[in-house]
Every structure is written in C-alpha cells, then in structure tokens.
Scaffold this motif. Structure first.
Motif, PDB file in Angstrom:
ATOM      1  N   ILE A   1       0.815  -1.204   0.000  1.00  0.00           N
ATOM      2  CA  ILE A   1       0.000   0.000   0.000  1.00  0.00           C
ATOM      3  C   ILE A   1       0.849   1.254   0.000  1.00  0.00           C
ATOM      4  N   GLY A   2       2.095   1.056  -0.134  1.00  0.00           N
ATOM      5  CA  GLY A   2       2.913   2.229  -0.322  1.00  0.00           C
ATOM      6  C   GLY A   2       4.073   2.351   0.629  1.00  0.00           C
ATOM      7  N   GLY A   3       5.204   2.523   0.036  1.00  0.00           N
ATOM      8  CA  GLY A   3       6.371   2.878   0.811  1.00  0.00           C
ATOM      9  C   GLY A   3       7.081   1.719   1.488  1.00  0.00           C
ATOM     10  N   GLN A   4       8.261   2.025   1.875  1.00  0.00           N
ATOM     11  CA  GLN A   4       9.034   1.052   2.618  1.00  0.00           C
ATOM     12  C   GLN A   4       9.070   1.475   4.072  1.00  0.00           C
ATOM     13  N   GLU A   5       9.235   0.495   4.886  1.00  0.00           N
ATOM     14  CA  GLU A   5       9.268   0.785   6.312  1.00  0.00           C
ATOM     15  C   GLU A   5      10.420   0.037   6.943  1.00  0.00           C
ATOM     16  N   GLN A   6      10.813   0.588   8.019  1.00  0.00           N
ATOM     17  CA  GLN A   6      11.790  -0.113   8.832  1.00  0.00           C
ATOM     18  C   GLN A   6      11.197  -0.244  10.235  1.00  0.00           C
ATOM     19  N   TRP A   7      11.357  -1.402  10.774  1.00  0.00           N
ATOM     20  CA  TRP A   7      10.833  -1.629  12.105  1.00  0.00           C
ATOM     21  C   TRP A   7      11.976  -2.065  13.009  1.00  0.00           C
ATOM     22  N   ALA A   8      11.985  -1.484  14.160  1.00  0.00           N
ATOM     23  CA  ALA A   8      13.019  -1.851  15.120  1.00  0.00           C
ATOM     24  C   ALA A   8      12.378  -2.062  16.485  1.00  0.00           C
ATOM     25  N   GLN A   9      13.032  -2.884  17.230  1.00  0.00           N
ATOM     26  CA  GLN A   9      12.489  -3.224  18.533  1.00  0.00           C
ATOM     27  C   GLN A   9      13.207  -2.442  19.628  1.00  0.00           C
ATOM     28  N   CYS A  10      12.426  -1.915  20.485  1.00  0.00           N
ATOM     29  CA  CYS A  10      13.000  -1.166  21.605  1.00  0.00           C
ATOM     30  C   CYS A  10      13.725  -2.134  22.542  1.00  0.00           C
ATOM     31  N   ASP A  11      14.902  -1.728  22.925  1.00  0.00           N
ATOM     32  CA  ASP A  11      15.655  -2.593  23.823  1.00  0.00           C
ATOM     33  C   ASP A  11      15.097  -2.580  25.237  1.00  0.00           C
ATOM     34  N   SER A  12      14.308  -1.605  25.483  1.00  0.00           N
ATOM     35  CA  SER A  12      13.783  -1.503  26.833  1.00  0.00           C
ATOM     36  C   SER A  12      12.427  -2.193  26.977  1.00  0.00           C
ATOM     37  N   CYS A  13      11.497  -1.810  26.132  1.00  0.00           N
ATOM     38  CA  CYS A  13      10.145  -2.350  26.292  1.00  0.00           C
ATOM     39  C   CYS A  13       9.822  -3.428  25.273  1.00  0.00           C
ATOM     40  N   SER A  14      10.716  -3.623  24.324  1.00  0.00           N
ATOM     41  CA  SER A  14      10.544  -4.660  23.307  1.00  0.00           C
ATOM     42  C   SER A  14       9.399  -4.377  22.350  1.00  0.00           C
ATOM     43  N   LYS A  15       8.904  -3.183  22.396  1.00  0.00           N
ATOM     44  CA  LYS A  15       7.884  -2.846  21.403  1.00  0.00           C
ATOM     45  C   LYS A  15       8.572  -2.521  20.087  1.00  0.00           C
ATOM     46  N   TRP A  16       7.827  -2.786  19.048  1.00  0.00           N
ATOM     47  CA  TRP A  16       8.367  -2.516  17.721  1.00  0.00           C
ATOM     48  C   TRP A  16       7.915  -1.136  17.272  1.00  0.00           C
ATOM     49  N   ARG A  17       8.837  -0.378  16.761  1.00  0.00           N
ATOM     50  CA  ARG A  17       8.537   0.976  16.318  1.00  0.00           C
ATOM     51  C   ARG A  17       8.867   1.124  14.841  1.00  0.00           C
ATOM     52  N   ARG A  18       8.010   1.880  14.215  1.00  0.00           N
ATOM     53  CA  ARG A  18       8.231   2.123  12.799  1.00  0.00           C
ATOM     54  C   ARG A  18       9.246   3.263  12.630  1.00  0.00           C
ATOM     55  N   LEU A  19      10.131   3.064  11.701  1.00  0.00           N
ATOM     56  CA  LEU A  19      11.173   4.061  11.476  1.00  0.00           C
ATOM     57  C   LEU A  19      11.295   4.340   9.988  1.00  0.00           C
ATOM     58  N   PRO A  20      11.857   5.465   9.671  1.00  0.00           N
ATOM     59  CA  PRO A  20      12.174   5.701   8.259  1.00  0.00           C
ATOM     60  C   PRO A  20      13.168   4.650   7.772  1.00  0.00           C
ATOM     61  N   VAL A  21      13.093   4.401   6.501  1.00  0.00           N
ATOM     62  CA  VAL A  21      13.916   3.311   5.980  1.00  0.00           C
ATOM     63  C   VAL A  21      15.399   3.610   6.009  1.00  0.00           C
ATOM     64  N   ASP A  22      15.707   4.878   5.982  1.00  0.00           N
ATOM     65  CA  ASP A  22      17.132   5.195   5.847  1.00  0.00           C
ATOM     66  C   ASP A  22      17.814   5.404   7.199  1.00  0.00           C
ATOM     67  N   VAL A  23      17.130   5.055   8.221  1.00  0.00           N
ATOM     68  CA  VAL A  23      17.698   5.279   9.552  1.00  0.00           C
ATOM     69  C   VAL A  23      18.587   4.106   9.951  1.00  0.00           C
ATOM     70  N   LEU A  24      19.731   4.442  10.449  1.00  0.00           N
ATOM     71  CA  LEU A  24      20.608   3.415  10.989  1.00  0.00           C
ATOM     72  C   LEU A  24      20.615   3.535  12.499  1.00  0.00           C
ATOM     73  N   LEU A  25      20.375   2.479  13.123  1.00  0.00           N
ATOM     74  CA  LEU A  25      20.251   2.519  14.572  1.00  0.00           C
ATOM     75  C   LEU A  25      21.521   2.065  15.261  1.00  0.00           C
ATOM     76  N   PRO A  26      21.779   2.658  16.380  1.00  0.00           N
ATOM     77  CA  PRO A  26      22.902   2.162  17.181  1.00  0.00           C
ATOM     78  C   PRO A  26      22.513   0.824  17.786  1.00  0.00           C
ATOM     79  N   PRO A  27      23.515   0.134  18.293  1.00  0.00           N
ATOM     80  CA  PRO A  27      23.204  -1.199  18.828  1.00  0.00           C
ATOM     81  C   PRO A  27      22.190  -1.164  19.951  1.00  0.00           C
ATOM     82  N   LYS A  28      22.244  -0.121  20.728  1.00  0.00           N
ATOM     83  CA  LYS A  28      21.251   0.029  21.796  1.00  0.00           C
ATOM     84  C   LYS A  28      20.272   1.103  21.368  1.00  0.00           C
ATOM     85  N   TRP A  29      19.049   0.737  21.329  1.00  0.00           N
ATOM     86  CA  TRP A  29      18.068   1.708  20.878  1.00  0.00           C
ATOM     87  C   TRP A  29      16.780   1.495  21.645  1.00  0.00           C
ATOM     88  N   THR A  30      16.238   2.570  22.111  1.00  0.00           N
ATOM     89  CA  THR A  30      14.986   2.480  22.858  1.00  0.00           C
ATOM     90  C   THR A  30      13.988   3.464  22.290  1.00  0.00           C
TER      91      THR A  30
END
Length: 904
Positions: free
Chosen positions: A592-621
DNA sequence: ATTGTGCATGAGTGA
DNA sequence: CACTCATGCACAATG
C-alpha cells in the motif's frame, strides 16, 4: 559495544587492506572472505581474513587466554594488563587467573611433574563434590573445567596403551587398577575420550584419593555414564592402562605445559560430556578408541569415534551387546566416489581389522546400522615401504547410506560377538557437532550459546548466528538429531577437552570468524588433509552468511556524516569514525505504499516504525525514536497489532531462512558484483512485491545454481574494484546487460499486469470488484500493483530524488532493447553512470516502483510502450520478452527489436 | 569407450 | 624428516 576502526589484516601474508586511508568505508570495509573480529574485552572490531590465522600468531598482537580462549587484542593487553603470562607458556586472561581453580595453573605446571594440577584439581574436584547436587551450571562448569584440564594435559600421554588384545582384560602392569575399578560403578559418564580423561584422572586419583572421593561423590549426583553403563558393561573401555612409556612420558615435565597444549591433538569435540539422568545434558559421546589391536599405533584424534548413546543403541539394537566404537573417518571425495574404495587409516586398519599379509586381503563382513550386512574386501596396497589399507566395494553401502564426501563413517565392534558395525554421520551434523556444539565454559561462563548471547548481547547478529546454529543442528539426519537436540541443552554440558573448549570458545567468542573462519584444526577434522576439502559447502555457507550478516550490521554511527570519496569512479561514503554494530531491524515494503523499517526497543521490546534510511545504534529504545513523537516513549502503545507483528516477524524469519538456504549455494554465487547486486535487487524487487511485505534484498545471485560457472558467477567479489566502470570485459558487459534486461523484464511484467488489471476493471465494475482486484493482486502476489506504485511513488520520489540522475542514466541505457550477448561497446556513458552510483542508490533505484522509475526517466508509460511496441515487435519477440535471454546469440534469428543490441 | 585396478605422487602432518 | 593418505594416472579388463 565499543567501536573501533576496521583495520587491515595483521597477517602480512594476507594482504587484505580495506582502506588506504585507514578510514572505514561503508560497503567496502569488508569483502567476501573477510570479516570482522571482535576483541573480547573492548569489542573493537578488526578485520581478519578467513584463512590467515591472525589469532594463532603470537606476533599478531592478539593473544588467546589459555584457559578460556578469550581473545584480546594488543591494545587491551597493553593498556589493561589483561594477560597473565604462565610459566608453562600461554597466557591467562585476568578473569581466568582470578577465578577459582584456574589461578593455580601456573603452580601446577611448575610444581607437578605431570603437569597436573594435582592439588588444585583435587581441590576443585573436592569442592565440586562437596555438593552432591551439582545442579548449578557454575558447578558443572567448574567440574568440567577441572576434568577438562586434567584430560587435556594427559590425553596424549595415554594414547599408548597396551592390552592383551581383549578389552576386558587389561594388563595391570602399571599397577593401576582398571578404569572400571575406579569409575565403572560410579563415574559412569565418561565416554571414551573422556575415558582418557578418566584414565588420566585415574592417574591422579591414584595419587590423590580426594579425587577418587570426588568421582564417587559425583556418581551419587546422578551423573551417569556412557556406553558401558548404559549398555550394561561396567567397563566400557578398560583398555586404558597406562604403560610404562606413558608414565615415563608423563613424568617428563617437558611434556607438560605449553608443549602439551601445542601437541594436543584436535580432540573429539565434546571430549567429555556428562549425561545427567535427568536428561538435562547432552550425551555426545566422544570416545578414544579402545587401546587394543596389533598395531599399537596411536590413532590420530581425527579418527577417534564420536558416538552418542543413541547411535550406539541404534547400531546395537541388542541391549545385551556392547558396542565398542573403534574409529571413524570422514569420507574423502575418493572414498565417496564411484571407485568404491574407502581408504582406511592405516593405524585403524591394523589395530581393529583382521591382520592381512597379502595385498589381496580378505573379505570383511560389516553390518550397518540397519542390520544389513555388507561384505567388503579389506586389503592393502604396498605404498613406499608402508601399506595403504582400503575397503573395496563400499559403493553400494555408501550409496545406501546416502553418504557423500564430508560425511563420516564410524566403525564399531559389537561385543561379545566381535561383529564389525558401520555407522555414519552426515556432514551437516558433523559440522553442527564439531562447530556449533555448546561448550561448557569454565569459570562460570555460560555455555557457548549463552555465552554467545552474553558477550554480544548488544549484537543482534547473535540471534542470526544462533539461528544458523540451530539450522545446522536441526539437520535432518536421523542418526544425529538426538545429538543435535543435545547440542541445545547446553546448560548441562560439563566439560570439553581443553583445546576443544578453547576452540569452541574462541569461535564463539570470535563470533563471526568462529562460524565463518574454519580453523586449521577444525578443517583437519572436518575432512581430509587436502586443501581440496578444506572448505566444504557448509563452510562456505557459514562464511558467506556471516559475512553478509556482518555487512548488514556494520554501519556508521548514526550521527556521523560521511565524506564522499570517489575511487575508480565509485563513490564511497567514508567515515572518520569506525563503524559500529548496529541494531537489526526489519525492512518491509508495503504494497500500500512505501518502505518501512521496524526496530524493537531494547527496553520495552515494542516494535517501532522508522524511516527506511535510519541506521540505529546497537542500543536503541523508544526514547531515541525521534521520528515518531507519539511513540517516543516506552509507554506508548504498540503501533502494530499482535497479528501484524507476528506477520512481520514471520516474514523476517522467512527471509532469513531464505538467506540461509541460499547460502548453500557455492561461494561464487555470493560474490556478485555491485551491479549484479543491483540486478538482483531488481529481481528481488519483483519477488518482494509479490507479497504484501517484503524484507530487504540480498546480493545473492538469484538465478544461478551451485556449480554454475557462468561468466557472472565466476567473477571476483565485489568491493575490490577489479573491474573499472569503463571495463568492457565480458563479465562487466554481461552484468550490465543483465541489469538492463531485468529492468526491462520488470517493466514488461508491470505492463502486462497493468493491462490485465485494466481489463478486469473494464469487465467488472463496482467497488466490490475493485476490492477484489486489489486483494487478488496481493494474494496472487502481483507485484507492482499500479495503485501501489502511485501510492509509493509520492513517498519515494522525494526521498530518492538523489537517485534520479542514475535513474535517468539507467533509463537511457534501458531505452535500448536488450540483447545480453551483444557487446554494447558504446555503452560507456551509461556504465559510468551506473558505476558512479553508490550501491545504496542503486538498490533504491532497483526497488523503485516501475511507474515511478519510468516517470522519473521520462519513459513512455507502460500502456504507451505496449501500444507502440506492439506495432513494432514481431510476435516471437513477445514470446521471449518475458524471460531473460542471456544466452541468445547475437546473430540469432530471434534478434528482435527488443533483443537487439544496445550498440546500435 | 568405459570401468576397474594397482601403484605413484605429493601435500599435509606429527614427531 | 618420516609418515600418512587423498588422489592422479597408467594400464587392464570389460561392455
């Protein structure tokens, strides 16, 4: 995870250099065959070539802890005094030195002529035995460590044993009681190799009754034994009497310390595995062969049998019989070939097979695990002044077992009948066992898998490799599935042979190289001595997967802006700062449109939607989620419904599976060039869009299979710039043509689908029908749904405007019609255009919706194209249009406009 | 022509 | 440096 610069391999002979500037270049830091290694202490990443044994070189600046195998690089060593030099050679890391039991190693080796940590080991043993409920992992580890050390130091010394030919009746020449007297009734867990341990231990026990007490106490801890006990034989391998020579050897301090370690043969992997009755522990059986036979030859450890109880029972089938594992051999290519000759290790043949004086030998009846009896000709060829023993006529047997080179055949003897029994182990399991089995790490370090996760808990890669381990372990070999299961029950594993442990630990610790870089010893064990077998397919798999994983995870610090460096017309993002291991995320392409990036919070383990071009550090909340203010806190609800999340994860898992599966392809396949990757991305773009979501593309060569020697597959790895952008060699030409073809193919498919959809819409009116179309397009995995394209193009046009130049060039080159075998000599402009694009851009372009791509590049719309091409293209062109005709000949009659050469 | 057989060679390894 | 052993190769046997 601390970061450090990726550096060239420290092995002068390796020659690997990634960046002359010393800076890290994204996408270029590693190449196929190289990978990062991490300092166990600071986490610094260093590059190591697969085959250069940096870590084995004392000059490398890296040292391994003699006790735990921890790797420390020179910086850490120098700055933090992390190593304690042992008098006997080797080093201990400070943690090992401090930990109980290991601290005494020095003293042991100094004071004990046998190199046995007599007092300390006993002390450890006693300490371990103080509590009969040895249920905690720590205690098991301690015990394992203790036994392990004992075994390690003495294993070799016990190889020369003399018996009267009957393993039940041992010479008592050394005034040592048979093993059984000491251990049979109690310490029933030692298997054969560990039998050596027990025998070794026996030496000590003889001198320290405390140790014996320990063993007895251990017996009360429900640690059960091996073959002997499980099969009712109280003394499964009583061949172990230490003869005088051994004692003499053992008395020589020269045999101890570093030398003994150095000499330590590659032991059977799980040199000692205790089997808890509770079933918590693996029971991988690694046995030293019974010291019997005429040859008195020392069996190389590579031939030591490693057999589990299951295997033994499977072989036996008769609870009244005792299976005595004799030896095993990894099949070579010639063994498994059609010649039908299985070369037998000389020592094994002479020790366990009937004596033959004539080259013709004699027929030998050997029963397989199914009970079927085979008759092989056991014979020898004179070879120099020696003999070469072979089993002839093994082909039917090998085939019935579906064995191939790299698999292992085991030879056992069923007593009291004395019948020879042949088992087997498939290579996958063998590798799983040899390479991935968890080791009990001393000093309270968890078993490998947990250690794996523990040390690299910030590294998402762990799970990936863990997955790989599991996949390997989960091999389909019925004979070793049980074994594989046991591999997972790491917590109970007690001890490994020391060097084994070190290897395992080292591999585990190395993480990437461990799985990927076959160590020499391990290689030796896996297969033949020949380099030809040094890397089997699974090794290659491991290497490639790991490398790719590493590539995925090595990323710049998010805040660091790169400078662009153009090298050989390739733009590289170059960073002053070294890469970090980033957090894994899941990329999806929504229909339905677009690319997504999903990452999991290291703290609460919830998955958050992120822009595709984002690079996350190893620890991310969640707090770091600057892209979605409504979900920048862990208290914010999940954006995904559980079902959606499940779907997301499942697809990610599938993707990983596919990746691993495709990793079975030959290494060459992985080594597609950048352009190849782009072309593949185009393909995957198609494939990915076939479902609602698609996970990130791979650079694997999708259209070629193992063994493919096509011009594409044989090209060198990417990243090394062996081909200049202006290169017009066949490889480059082919790759470029292929890409164009793929784009055209994509376009054509799109146009077909669009036409089909338009047709449907025309015939079926109403919103319901439209919904049907929409859903069917998804269900039928119709990629490039035009509505999707429209929806996505808006998003992507903006974010990917940077790629427009490339796209234009691509489009220019794509305007021409394709013939993969033509030589578009005047393609250079477009080639240069291609080459100047970063891989990221290329991949983005490849993933653009076709409509967007066409619009961006001023191409006629699909319908227009279709209409126009229909008037020009002969019918047969349409028939061919759907496939990539790489093999079409320039002079082919099929050379339609569509396939006409670009160099017109 | 293909397959089988026996020996030779040499890489790799351990002592 | 001696030894092992994987494999190559020449020749023989067979189809």
């Amino acid at each position: 995870m601390a970061s450090s610069s990726i550096k060239s391999c420290m092995n002068a002979t390796c020659g690997v250099s990634t960046s002359s500037s010393g800076r890290w270049r994204k996408g270029w830091a590693l190449r196929s065959g190289d990978f990062a290694i991490l300092c166990d202490n600071c986490g610094s990443a260093y590059e190591q070539s697969v085959f250069c044994e940096v870590f084995h070189s004392k000059d490398s600046g890296w040292r391994e802890c003699t006790s735990c195998g921890k790797r420390l690089h020179c910086g850490c060593i120098a700055s933090k005094s992390l190593l304690e030099l042992l008098d006997g050679g080797g080093v201990n890391c400070t943690s090992c030195s401090k930990s109980a039991g290991v601290s005494s190693v020095n003293g042991d080796e100094k004071t004990n002529g046998f190199g046995m940590s007599k007092v300390d080991d006993a002390g450890e043993l006693q300490s371990a035995s103080a509590d009969n409920q040895l249920t905690t992992e720590t205690k098991l580890m301690q015990l394992g460590n203790c036994i392990d050390r004992i075994a390690t130091r003495n294993l070799l010394q016990l190889q020369s044993r003399e018996t009267d030919g009957s393993y039940r009746k041992m010479k008592q020449e050394d005034m040592l009681p048979p093993v059984g007297e000491i251990a049979s009734s109690s310490f029933s867990t030692f298997n054969q190799v560990s039998n050596a341990s027990s025998q070794t231990a026996k030496l000590e026990i003889h001198r320290t009754t405390a140790a014996k007490d320990l063993f007895e106490s251990l017996a009360q801890t429900n640690l059960s034994i091996s073959l002997g006990s499980s099969l009712g034989n109280p003394n499964p391998f009583p061949g172990g009497v230490v003869d005088e020579r051994v004692l003499a050897k053992a008395s020589s301090p020269l045999q101890q310390g570093p030398r003994s370690r150095h000499l330590l043969p590659k032991p059977p992997k799980p040199a000692l595995v205790m089997e808890a009755n509770a079933g918590m522990v693996s029971q991988i059986r690694v046995a030293r062969p019974p010291a019997e036979g005429r040859g008195r030859n020392q069996l190389l450890p590579r031939y030591w049998p490693r057999i589990t109880d299951q295997e033994l029972q499977q072989i036996s089938g008769d609870p009244n019989s005792t299976i005595v594992p004799l030896f095993e051999k990894v099949l070579s290519a010639s063994d498994a070939g059609r010649i039908g000759r299985l070369v037998l290790p000389k020592a094994c043949a002479e020790a366990y097979f009937p004596p033959i004086s004539q080259p013709e030998g004699l027929p030998l009846r050997i029963q397989d695990v199914k009970g079927k009896e085979w008759v092989f000709q056991f014979r020898f060829w004179p070879n120099n002044n020696s003999r070469m023993y072979v089993l002839e006529g093994v082909t039917p047997c090998i085939q019935s077992m579906k064995l191939q080179a790299g698999d292992t055949v085991t030879f056992s003897r069923m007593d009291p009948e004395g019948k020879l029994v042949m088992g087997f182990r498939k290579a996958s399991n063998s590798i799983a066992m040899q390479d991935t089995q968890p080791s009990a790490i001393p000093n309270g370090v968890p078993s490998s898998e947990s250690y794996f996760s523990g040390v690299f808990e910030n590294l998402p890669i762990i799970s990936g490799y863990s997955g790989l381990l599991h996949s390997l372990k989960g091999s389909s070999d019925t004979h070793l599935n049980a074994l594989s299961k046991h591999l997972h029950s790491a917590s109970g594993d007690i001890s490994w042979h020391k060097s084994e442990k070190q290897e395992a630990r080292t591999r585990d610790g190395l993480l990437l190289p461990s799985l990927l870089a076959p160590e020499r010893k391990r290689l030796r064990n896996i297969g033949s001595k020949s380099k030809r077998l040094l890397i089997d397919s699974l090794d290659a798999l491991e290497l490639k997967v790991t490398w790719e994983e590493a590539q995925d995870l090595l990323r710049p610090e998010p805040s660091i802006k790169p400078s662009i460096v153009t090298i050989e017309d390739h733009d590289f993002e170059e960073y002053e700062e070294p890469p970090v291991f980033g957090k894994t995320s899941i990329f999806v392409v929504r229909s339905i449109g677009g690319q997504e990036q999903w990452a999991q919070c290291d703290s609460c383990s919830k998955w958050r939607r992120l822009p595709v071009d984002v690079l996350l550090p190893p620890k991310w909340t969640c707090v770091d989620n600057a892209w979605d203010q409504s979900r920048c806190s862990c208290s914010a609800p999940d954006e995904l419904a559980p079902r959606e999340l499940e779907n997301l994860l499942r697809q990610n898992k599938d993707f990983k599976k596919r990746r691993i599966t495709s990793g079975h392809r030959p290494a060459q396949e992985h080594e597609s060039s950048g352009l190849d990757a782009l072309a593949n991305a185009a393909i995957l773009g198609d494939a990915g869009e076939q479902s609602t979501t698609a996970v990130a593309a791979t650079t694997k060569h999708p259209r070629h299979r193992p063994g493919c020697s096509c011009i594409v597959c044989i090209q060198p790895p990417s990243g090394k710039g062996k081909h200049k952008p202006t290169c017009t060699c066949n490889v480059c030409m082919t790759v470029k043509r292929r890409f164009k073809t793929l784009m055209m193919r994509k376009k054509k498919r799109q146009s077909e689908r669009e036409a089909e959809i338009a047709q449907r819409i025309q015939h079926m009116s109403g919103p319901k029908d439209e919904a049907d179309v929409e859903s069917s397009s998804k269900l039928a995995s119709t990629p490039m749904d035009p509505s999707d394209n429209e929806a996505r193009s808006g998003n992507e046009l903006e974010s990917k405007s940077q790629t427009n130049n490339l796209s234009n060039k691509l489009a220019d080159s794509g305007k021409g019609h394709l013939d993969l075998n033509c030589h578009p000599g005047r393609e250079e402009d477009s080639q240069a255009g291609l080459a100047r694009m970063s891989m990221t851009s290329l991949l983005q372009v490849a993933s653009l919706p076709l409509e967007t791509y066409l619009k961006q590049n001023g191409l006629a719309s699909l319908s227009e194209q279709q209409a126009s091409s229909a008037s020009h293209v002969p019918p047969q062109a349409g028939e061919n249009g759907g496939r990539i005709d790489e093999d079409c000949q320039p002079a082919s009659a099929n050379k339609t406009q569509e396939h006409s050469c670009n160099n017109t």
